[in-house]
Write a protein that holds these residues in place. Sequence first.
Motif, short mmCIF file in Angstrom:
data_model
loop_
_atom_site.label_atom_id
_atom_site.label_comp_id
_atom_site.label_asym_id
_atom_site.label_seq_id
_atom_site.Cartn_x
_atom_site.Cartn_y
_atom_site.Cartn_z
N LEU A 65 29.15 71.98 -29.66
CA LEU A 65 29.78 70.54 -29.44
C LEU A 65 29.76 70.43 -30.77
N GLY A 66 28.49 69.78 -31.47
CA GLY A 66 27.89 68.94 -32.49
C GLY A 66 27.98 70.24 -34.17
N HIS A 67 27.94 71.35 -33.85
CA HIS A 67 27.88 72.63 -34.71
C HIS A 67 29.07 72.80 -35.10
N CYS A 68 30.47 72.51 -34.26
CA CYS A 68 31.40 72.46 -34.27
C CYS A 68 32.23 71.44 -34.46
N ILE A 69 32.35 70.39 -34.25
CA ILE A 69 32.38 69.15 -35.56
C ILE A 69 31.61 69.73 -37.23
N LEU A 70 30.48 69.29 -37.34
CA LEU A 70 30.35 69.59 -38.74
C LEU A 70 30.60 70.89 -39.34
N TYR A 71 30.75 72.08 -38.77
CA TYR A 71 31.77 72.98 -39.14
C TYR A 71 33.48 72.91 -40.25
N LEU A 72 33.82 71.99 -39.46
CA LEU A 72 35.09 71.60 -39.60
C LEU A 72 35.16 70.98 -40.41
N VAL A 73 33.92 69.30 -40.22
CA VAL A 73 33.99 68.63 -41.43
C VAL A 73 34.03 69.67 -42.93
N ILE A 74 32.75 70.53 -43.38
CA ILE A 74 32.59 71.23 -44.19
C ILE A 74 34.19 71.79 -44.23
N VAL A 75 34.93 72.43 -43.50
CA VAL A 75 35.94 73.32 -43.65
C VAL A 75 36.89 72.46 -44.11
N GLU A 76 36.97 71.11 -43.80
CA GLU A 76 38.34 70.70 -44.02
C GLU A 76 37.99 69.54 -45.49
N VAL A 77 36.54 69.35 -45.80
CA VAL A 77 35.70 69.11 -46.93
C VAL A 77 36.55 70.36 -48.53
N GLY A 78 35.95 71.32 -47.77
CA GLY A 78 35.58 72.49 -48.85
C GLY A 78 37.69 73.31 -49.21
N ILE A 79 37.82 73.33 -48.18
CA ILE A 79 39.40 73.45 -48.28
C ILE A 79 40.68 72.32 -49.33
N TYR A 80 40.04 70.88 -49.00
CA TYR A 80 40.69 70.00 -49.62
C TYR A 80 40.46 70.25 -51.43
N TRP A 81 38.80 70.28 -51.74
CA TRP A 81 39.01 70.01 -52.80
C TRP A 81 38.87 71.60 -53.91
N MET A 82 38.85 72.77 -52.58
CA MET A 82 39.21 74.03 -53.44
C MET A 82 40.78 73.74 -54.12
N HIS A 83 41.61 73.36 -52.89
CA HIS A 83 43.17 73.41 -53.04
C HIS A 83 43.52 72.64 -54.59
N ARG A 84 42.42 71.02 -54.76
CA ARG A 84 42.93 69.94 -55.18
C ARG A 84 42.04 71.68 -56.36
N GLY A 85 41.12 71.96 -56.96
CA GLY A 85 41.27 72.93 -58.02
C GLY A 85 42.34 74.00 -58.76
N LEU A 86 42.74 74.11 -56.74
CA LEU A 86 43.68 75.49 -58.12
C LEU A 86 45.02 74.41 -57.99
N HIS A 87 45.05 72.96 -57.93
CA HIS A 87 46.41 72.66 -59.02
C HIS A 87 46.30 71.85 -60.58
N ASP A 88 44.23 71.00 -60.54
CA ASP A 88 43.62 70.79 -61.61
C ASP A 88 43.55 71.35 -62.23
N ILE A 89 42.80 72.40 -61.86
CA ILE A 89 42.79 73.54 -63.47
C ILE A 89 43.49 73.86 -63.73
N LYS A 90 44.36 74.15 -64.89
CA LYS A 90 46.16 74.35 -64.99
C LYS A 90 45.82 76.15 -65.31
N PRO A 91 44.90 76.50 -65.82
CA PRO A 91 44.68 78.08 -65.50
C PRO A 91 45.21 78.98 -63.99
N LEU A 92 44.16 78.33 -63.16
CA LEU A 92 44.34 78.96 -61.74
C LEU A 92 45.28 78.64 -61.50
N TYR A 93 45.85 77.70 -62.20
CA TYR A 93 47.68 77.42 -60.59
C TYR A 93 48.59 77.80 -61.74
#
Length: 317
Positions: A164-192
């Motif tokens: 259960l602890g591993h699953c929570i940590l896994y989901l935290v990593i996914v949450e943080v990673g997707i946020y910054w990946m998604h935001r980067g796809l907006h903020d970095i204009k050529p990628l957008y």
Amino acid sequence: MTSVLTMFLMLCFLMGQTLAEFSSNGTDAAQSASDRFRKEGYLELFVAETEWYNDIVLGPLLPKSVCLVIPHILQTWLRNYLAGLLVYFATGGLWCLYIYHWKAPFLFPDGNIPGWEPVLMQIQVSMQAMPMYTALPTLSEYMVEKGWTRCYSQIEQVGWSMHLGHCILYLVIVEVGIYWMHRGLHDIKPLYKILHATHHIYNKQDTLSPFAGLAFHPLDGILQAAPHVVALFLVPMHFFSHELFLFLEGIWTTNIHDCLDGKVWPIMGAAYHTIHHTTYRHNYGHYTIFMDWICGTLRPPSGMGPTGEKGEDTKSK
């Protein structure tokens, strides 16, 4: 607001300390078990598991003689591709049937239901990308079978509390990673412009639909799903649980594009994501609002405050 944020950060710190201990102990347990079982063909358990998945999907469709001549990795990709099609059309189709036909007068009293043209366009874009989408889980399974990740095959190796602890940590990593990946796809204009703009042509309620959930440029979709694979190198993870989270990912992306206003705090539901499609600079988060809340990009739906209380629409500047 400051006191709430302070309490939230303190909670995150304490949870991080606890999960770090879980991860450390779990790593030792998983590593020792891995070392013990590896000598007895432990990695073969992963291969046997993926072969079982392949047989479930491909067995009814292909003769056994044909399956035997198809390389294992190609079977895995074909299984992921067919399973991806099933998840996409089953969840999208059933949900559209429910919200646009059975419950349309109640859920869309103003009649802002997407027409066939945008829906068919979303399906076309998704179908063009699906072969590449499914290459990512195929690659992750290959790396697991080779022993390159920190996956373990059986929960009994680490125990349920550690799992259960591993699953929570896994989901935290996914949450943080997707946020910054998604935001980067907006903020970095050529990628957008090159990648993410394909998805954002659907920017109104009458153009968004559950079928828009996978309507991305192929590389865009892979980048946003990549944190699921990266997490396998950072935290010990049960292999089947990883596969289950990927399966749920397909269902979740369908749900958050239906424009329905669930307002279930702190879930980053469709009401939040519809705002993202109209402002382009808010609500980058995935499952929850926490990363947007911390980073100042949260814009709640009308009538809901940032912590879930009733209030006026709060706009991030």
